[in-house]
Enzyme design. Structure first.
Site: not given
Length: 615
Positions: A170, A453, A168
């Site tokens: 961010d 996250d 990912d």
């Protein structure tokens, strides 16, 4: 259900657990009466720690407890050690004296009914013995072994079997500073006032750092922010209406006399239930704070309002910050201010590619934003590191929807109209779906390791439906491990568990005097729990523990991630053939026969030269 990074502390405290258990098994109830002075402050005691190097060195410590399952609260059979010589194998030698009583031979009692007549004195003597032994048995430096750069394992993962690494963007490739939270909050608050016509008085509330924590639940209809454990129980003392904690009595009244949140009311698979929402990503922290602030304004000013409308308006205001591109604009205008540890991301990608690994990126962020950030962290040729780059993927629907096709972006970021028959290196793709991704790449199963996250949007479907290996990025680990490594935490937690074990064994004493002693012990236990909670976050405590149970967040972290770590740079501590072994944490009915079962993360990170160059 013990979090590996928390279980790590038990390795260094194993002397306490095994020794304390041994003495109970060998001494039973053979403890002389000792009247406890009412002036003694149970939460602050002066004692000497053994092995300090300077005799007589005294420390005043707050007490809690440590266990095979440590956290905000834990339980273990922690009781003092009895050391016997070879001559005492058949019958343990009776210890002499207790604190304040020297040269007195302990009386032997074989059952609770044979205890001394003065049971109050007897119980306090056991308490004093236990407390002294907890002090004496914790060695110096116990708390400094946990390494926040460790990769913690929930499941066995052999990196030698991983050929493809996915990411990912961010809070995975790019970590952001706390300044971004403040700007998201301020802008969404202004939207709430100017676009949704909320009272101007809300503007007086500034952002409150460290108020909210990831993984909290929000009751949409009641307007309450709370912390729930893995068994769907609310942790008492963590229910907030606005910025004020709600008394436990009111919580029980609101929820029909129980702290339990029924499954049908709780958040669904992706954390979005009809009545309760769980905030699982780091971007949601400003949203939780704004909800608390707006609720607080209406409550303190005695203004009637609908909590459901407030929830929806705040969610939309937060969404506008992203949809209108404000967040992207702030970051791109000041990359040095908002992006952290970019050089470490570069080092990780460089190392993986040099070792022949294939890399891909799947993110919900737009290409212009990702491109600017990656050039800042990695350089203009950042796309050379990746075999496939997918932006605006619309996760988690990307993993479940088999309809949306991939579209290619040209060099200006404009959409092309051609049908996509292959995913080529150096190209940028938008949207698409995982099923086409698997068909076009052939990357399947455990040879793929994906980092993200968000437990739901990034990891859950990949692990449960597709068998990929998953790695969770949990930046909060850095601060949480710092707390766990403090003397105050270790001493408090150890004493809390020892006291809990003592209460469990002494509960057969049910006369009025004993019950009074137990009430005092229970009060101390509650104070210790509150002290440990405050070490992490005075409002909600650790994101991994609700007292002795794992949190709802922690439960899903264990379920949806094979491994988890503070940041991507933790990979630099391991070679790419390293195997991560989870500890066989004993179940409640099992005994820890080998102490390494209780520890992971204690000095377990092989040192690699890459990290020294970066840090």
């Amino acid at each position: 259900m013990c979090a590996p990074h928390v279980a790590a502390l038990n390795m260094s405290l194993k002397t306490v657990g095994t020794a304390v258990t041994r003495i109970l098994l060998t001494t039973g109830n053979r403890t002389p009466p000792l009247v406890r002075s009412p002036k003694v402050n149970r939460l602050s005691t002066t004692c000497t720690l053994s092995g300090e190097g300077k005799q007589g060195r005294e420390k005043t410590k707050s007490f809690d407890s440590c266990s095979a399952r440590p956290g905000e609260d834990g339980r273990s059979s922690c009781e003092p050690p009895h050391r016997s010589t070879s001559a005492d194998k058949k019958r343990p030698k009776e210890p002499v004296g207790t604190p304040g009583v020297t040269g007195v031979r302990r009386r032997s009692f074989t059952s609770a009914t044979a205890a001394p007549v003065d049971k109050r004195s007897y119980l306090w003597s056991r308490y004093n013995d236990m407390k002294k032994l907890v002090h004496d048995l914790i060695p110096p430096g116990t708390c400094n072994l946990l390494n926040s750069s460790t990769i913690f394992a929930n499941n066995e993962v052999n990196l030698a079997e991983v050929d493809i690494y996915g990411f990912d963007y961010d809070y995975t490739l790019a970590l952001y500073s706390n300044a971004l939270d403040t700007m998201i909050y301020n802008t969404a608050r202004d939207f709430l006032i100017e676009h949704f016509k909320y009272p101007e008085g809300i503007r007086k509330y500034d952002y409150i750092p460290n108020f909210a924590a990831r993984g909290l639940h929000y009751d949409i209809q009641k307007g309450l922010l709370m912390k729930i454990d893995a068994f769907h129980y609310i942790q008492s003392g963590t229910v907030y209406r606005g910025l004020s904690p709600m008394p436990d009595e009111e919580v029980l009244q609101l929820y029909g006399g129980t702290y339990h949140i029924p499954l049908q009311q709780d958040s669904g698979f992706y954390g979005k239930g009809p009545k309760v929402k769980q905030f699982m990503d780091i971007f949601s922290i400003p949203e939780m704070t704004l909800l608390a602030v707006a609720n607080d304004f209406f409550i303190t000013n005695d203004i009637p309002y609908d909590p459901v409308h407030l929830f929806r308006d705040v969610s939309e205001a937060i969404g506008m910050v992203h949809l209108k591109g404000y967040m992207y604009k702030w970051v791109m205008e000041d990359l040095d201010k908002f992006i952290l540890r970019g050089e470490e991301t570069h080092a990780v990608l460089h190392r993986l590619v040099n070792n022949g690994k294939k890399l891909f990126l799947i993110t919900n962020s737009p290409f212009s934003f990702v491109d600017k950030g990656m050039m800042h962290m990695v350089g203009k040729n950042w796309r050379d590191f990746f075999d496939v780059v997918i932006v605006q993927a619309d996760k988690p629907h990307f993993f479940t929807d088999c309809i949306k096709p991939f579209r290619r972006l040209d060099g200006n970021g404009d959409l092309r109209w051609e049908k996509i028959n292959s995913l080529d290196k150096g190209q940028i793709y938008k949207q698409g779906n995982l099923f086409d991704f698997l068909r076009l790449t052939g990357w399947r199963g455990s040879k793929v390791l994906y980092f993200g996250d968000h437990l739901y949007s990034d990891l859950a479907d990949l692990m449960l439906r597709h068998g990929w290996r998953t790695a969770a990025i949990v930046p909060e680990l850095e601060q949480e491990t710092k707390v766990v490594c403090t003397d105050r935490y270790a001493l408090n937690l150890t004493w809390l568990q020892a006291l809990t074990g003592l209460m469990e064994r002494m509960q057969t004493h049910r006369d009025p005097e004993s019950k009074q002693v137990f009430r005092e012990w229970q009060n101390e236990r509650e104070e210790l729990r509150a002290m440990i909670k405050n070490l992490f976050n005075p409002h909600f405590g650790s994101i991994f523990r609700t007292r002795h149970n794992p949190t709802y967040f922690s439960r899903h972290l264990c379920r949806f991630s094979d491994i988890y770590m503070t940041s991507l740079s933790c990979l630099l501590n391991y070679d790419l053939s390293y195997t991560f072994y989870p500890r066989r944490t004993p179940l409640q009915h099992e005994a820890p026969l080998w102490m390494d079962q209780l520890c992971t993360g204690c000095m377990k990170t092989p040192y690699l030269e890459e990290m020294s160059h970066i840090r």
